[in-house]
Enzyme design. Structure first.
Site, mmCIF file in Angstrom:
data_model
loop_
_atom_site.group_PDB
_atom_site.id
_atom_site.type_symbol
_atom_site.label_atom_id
_atom_site.label_comp_id
_atom_site.label_asym_id
_atom_site.label_seq_id
_atom_site.Cartn_x
_atom_site.Cartn_y
_atom_site.Cartn_z
ATOM 1 N N HIS A 9 0.822 -1.272 -0.070
ATOM 2 C CA HIS A 9 -0.026 0.067 -0.075
ATOM 3 C C HIS A 9 0.641 1.329 -0.144
ATOM 4 O O HIS A 9 1.614 1.506 1.298
ATOM 5 C CB HIS A 9 -0.967 0.150 1.184
ATOM 6 C CG HIS A 9 -1.944 -1.094 1.157
ATOM 7 N ND1 HIS A 9 -3.245 -1.161 0.660
ATOM 8 C CD2 HIS A 9 -1.562 -2.345 1.833
ATOM 9 C CE1 HIS A 9 -3.837 -2.189 0.729
ATOM 10 N NE2 HIS A 9 -2.941 -3.093 1.465
ATOM 11 N N ASP A 19 2.344 -7.062 1.669
ATOM 12 C CA ASP A 19 1.307 -6.313 2.332
ATOM 13 C C ASP A 19 1.407 -5.329 3.124
ATOM 14 O O ASP A 19 1.054 -5.070 4.311
ATOM 15 C CB ASP A 19 0.230 -7.440 3.047
ATOM 16 C CG ASP A 19 -1.099 -6.701 3.297
ATOM 17 O OD1 ASP A 19 -1.249 -5.657 2.772
ATOM 18 O OD2 ASP A 19 -1.827 -7.164 3.931
ATOM 19 N N HIS A 55 0.672 2.956 8.404
ATOM 20 C CA HIS A 55 -0.439 3.961 8.985
ATOM 21 C C HIS A 55 0.443 4.877 9.668
ATOM 22 O O HIS A 55 1.518 4.694 10.284
ATOM 23 C CB HIS A 55 -1.447 3.050 9.951
ATOM 24 C CG HIS A 55 -2.250 2.202 9.253
ATOM 25 N ND1 HIS A 55 -3.060 2.596 8.393
ATOM 26 C CD2 HIS A 55 -2.338 0.874 9.091
ATOM 27 C CE1 HIS A 55 -3.904 1.549 7.818
ATOM 28 N NE2 HIS A 55 -3.353 0.365 8.466
#
Lengths: 432, 319
Positions: A62, A305, A309
């Site tokens: 991500h 993955d 954050h």
């Protein structure tokens, strides 16, 4: 411009090479692999005692750009990738806005060219806004060069939509990546359902939710003749289903994360949100099934993955914290520590699952040291011992369940198109 | 371990999981002294004079909050209540910042209730104030478990070797989980029963914990029966078909109570739904210690506050 990586242990699974050799890089491409290479005017880097391999390919990460730059951006993501030995990363579309159109795919590719120091493959959304209602402009995005499609984070619950998407992209030759967990069984769940969640009082995410989701995807792929890729497999049931499907000739591929190969729900505490991830860290029997599945080829590739954050998002009550943590900079160490140094995998097998295998899954030109291939190369020290200190990460996301753990194995140099972008842990380039 | 060396001074009280049998023993023995104090005409002693306690409740509570408040006041501490409905989420202030604010006012103990499992443990890593967990989601409720143990001791003399049945909604019950830790540490056998939809899957993997489908099997020859509150909203989410059916199949009534030992003790953490999980005639029968539990709750909480702040000093040394 010529460069020779001299005296390293070259592992190139795509070409069956596993021996001490030199690698000559010329004009950004692999020019020669062999012993005692000399070339006039070539810069020589002595990599004796180190492993020289194709740069790692991450099929699932991500990047958080556009719109979620507090978590990560193009620069920090590709720096983290380079630091971890990755030369190609593939970014999921769950950004703001969702990457569900040609213009967004092009925008990301342009940003990658401007500030990225590794290659970036773009994964487009299956449905508009990842809402699971209408198909996104899949054909348009194919023409913009997406690698694959996924509504990652969201299982496409609507079976009709999933079947149509799979069918529609067949002529474009693309694979659909499925985050396989049935929503109604995992909503409000924060960890693996097992003995640990029972005593913590936390709602679990039962393994059967993944088994069911994978089973549906496989059956539809079989019925349609489409190409499906199961993201971050984490249950023994799913591995067995994929094993059977491959035996029956269904075009399915799969990936597993370093954390699902190494960590169990035993490490989950409610005060450490770094342990929160979807699918969740599971019990030992599932972890062993992941290792077995990766070993026998049921699971094709290792994917991180990487899910960064911001600190303030993760720093809160467990049930309110978002799932996921950074993984690019720990992947190699984790995999070598838990698969290679335990004697379960050879170095060549580990390298294969991070290079040739993911390239095969998505039909990428990278992942090999073949003459003429782009010189995407990693040099790593399989025996370097280090302790995970997230403060030293290039990623913005400093939370990881591996914090403080000792790992064995680290990338020491990363080259993309023949350019050294990382050396001895330091980023050495500002663009490609 | 030398018993005189055991101290809870400056410890966080997060769950019974983290307390030894000796530490639990110390709390229960101290609570016994406290109970004598509560029985007096003038209850107040200056043992905690100059100490400050904040009850930080993110969930509604009557008995636990009042009990902690009076416990602090009887011991001479200054007690402030902050009740707020998940305020940190609503107002946008993070739990960390809320805790920093309370810590900055010189708070010695924060008694905290929160709907998130692990919230107390998280708090204990953030502030220097000592944290007493007054309930974190479905995880733990240590002071309730301690008062249950205290009550069992009062009536049964000892906890070791007793068969304790816990009935009802184990899945959502922080009381059940803390009871399991406490009962196991003190050597009791724990038998759980209720609808399978309200039973955490895999909980039978816990040592010394037995799960029954029929409440009758859990109650059979039990020394203690702890009946948990059934929250009616669980029915709406499809976990059991109707209150009527629940009462008939899983509720504690006279016939079922007769299966236990003749002198079996009935407990309930409150508030009760009489006619649902427990029949009205049992709620206040001779075997019921439900009112006594509330009394004991006060003594146990006084013991906790005292031990965390003062260690094992004489309660009335300063008076």
């Amino acid at each position: 411009m010529k460069l020779i990586l001299k005296g390293g242990h070259v592992i190139d699974p795509a070409n069956g090479i596993d021996q001490v050799a030199d690698v000559l890089i010329e004009d950004g491409k692999i020019a020669q692999v062999g012993t005692d290479i000399t070339a006039e005017g070539a810069e020589i880097k002595d990599v004796t005692g180190k492993v020289v391999a194709p740069g790692f390919i991450d099929l699932h990460m991500h990047l958080r750009e556009p719109g979620l730059e507090a978590k990560e951006d193009m620069q920090t993501a590709t720096q983290a990738a380079a630091a971890g030995g990755f030369t190609t990363i593939s970014c999921m579309p769950n950004t703001k806005p969702v990457v569900d159109s040609l213009v967004l795919v092009n925008g990301l590719k342009q940003r990658a060219q401007e500030v990225g120091i590794t290659k970036v493959q773009v994964i487009g959304a299956v449905s508009k806004g990842q809402k699971g209602e209408e198909l996104a402009e899949l054909g348009d995005m194919c023409q913009a060069g997406v690698m694959a499609f996924s509504d990652d984070g969201h299982y496409v619950n609507n079976s009709n939509l999933f079947m149509n998407a799979l069918d529609y992209v067949v002529p474009f030759g693309k694979r659909i990546i499925s985050h396989a967990e049935v929503h109604s069984l995992v909503c409000d769940g924060h960890m693996h359902e097992g003995a640990r969640s029972a005593m913590l009082g936390v709602k679990g995410r039962p393994s059967v939710a993944e088994d069911i989701a994978v089973a549906r995807d496989l059956l539809i792929a079989d019925y349609i003749g489409g190409k499906v890729h199961i993201a971050h497999v984490s249950t023994k049931g799913a591995v067995e289903l994929i094993r059977q499907a491959k035996a029956r000739g269904i075009d399915v591929t799969a990936e597993v994360t370093p954390h699902h190969l190494s960590l169990t729900d035993e490490i989950v505490t409610m005060a450490n949100t770094a342990t929160k991830v979807n699918p969740p860290l599971r019990s030992r029997d599932h972890v062993e099934a992941m290792i077995q599945g990766l070993k026998d080829g049921t699971i094709d590739a290792i994917a991180t993955d990487h899910s960064p954050h911001a600190f303030e998002e993760k720093d809160r009550e467990y049930c309110f914290a978002p799932s996921g943590f950074s993984g690019l900079e720990t992947a190699l160490g984790v995999v070598l520590t838990h698969l290679y140094h335990t004697g379960l995998f050879t170095l060549s097998e580990v390298v294969d699952r991070m290079t040739a295998a993911p390239a095969r899954v998505m039909e990428l030109a990278e992942g090999t040291l073949s003459v003429g291939a782009p010189a995407d190369v990693v040099v790593f020290d399989p025996d370097a011992e280090w302790t995970v200190d997230p403060k030293e990460f290039y990623t913005k996301a400093k939370m990881t369940p591996y914090e403080g753990m000792k790992l064995k194995g680290k990338a020491v140099m990363t080259l993309v198109n023949g350019k050294v972008v990382m050396e001895n842990g330091q980023i050495t380039a500002s663009c490609l | 371990m030398d018993k005189s060396k055991i101290s809870l001074r400056n410890k966080h009280i997060l769950d019974l999981e983290y307390l030894s049998a000796e530490e639990i023993d110390l709390i229960l023995n101290t609570a016994k002294e406290m109970k004598k104090l509560v029985g007096r005409d003038i209850k107040k002693v200056p043992a905690l004079r100059g100490k400050s306690i904040v009850n930080l409740f993110f969930e509604p509570s009557t008995r636990t909050r009042t009990s902690f408040e009076l416990a602090g006041k009887y011991l001479g501490a200054d007690v402030v209540n902050i009740t707020t409905s998940s305020s940190s989420v609503v107002k946008g202030e993070s739990l960390r910042d809320t805790l920093y604010t309370i810590e900055a006012m010189g708070t010695d103990i924060i008694v905290m209730r929160h709907k998130a499992e692990g919230a107390a443990e998280y708090a204990s890593q953030i502030v220097s104030s000592r944290i007493i967990n007054a309930g974190d989601g479905a995880h733990a409720h240590p002071s309730q478990a301690l008062l249950d143990l205290f009550t069992i001791r009062q009536y049964k003399g000892d906890v070791a070797g007793k068969k304790v049945a816990i009935l009802g909604d184990i899945l959502h019950s922080r009381v059940a989980r803390s009871d399991i830790w406490g009962l196991r540490k003190l050597g009791a056998e724990v038998h759980l029963a209720g609808p399978r939809t309200l039973m955490p899957r895999y909980i039978a993997e816990q040592e010394g914990v037995y799960v029954h489908d029929r409440v009758e099997d859990a109650i059979d020859q039990a020394d203690v029966i702890n009946v948990l509150r059934i929250q009616l909203e669980r029915q709406k989410t499809g976990l059991f078909p109707s209150p009527r059916e629940y009462a008939r199949i899983f509720g504690l009534n006279k016939d079922r109570l007769a299966l236990a030992k003749p002198d079996a003790l009935v407990l309930h953490p409150g508030p009760m739904n009489r006619g649902l999980e427990i029949s009205p005639d049992i709620s206040y029968c001779d075997q019921s210690a439900i009112q006594e539990q509330v009394k004991n709750g006060l003594s146990v909480r006084m013991a906790l506050l005292f031990l965390v702040l003062m260690g094992g000093k004489n309660i009335e040394a300063d008076s």
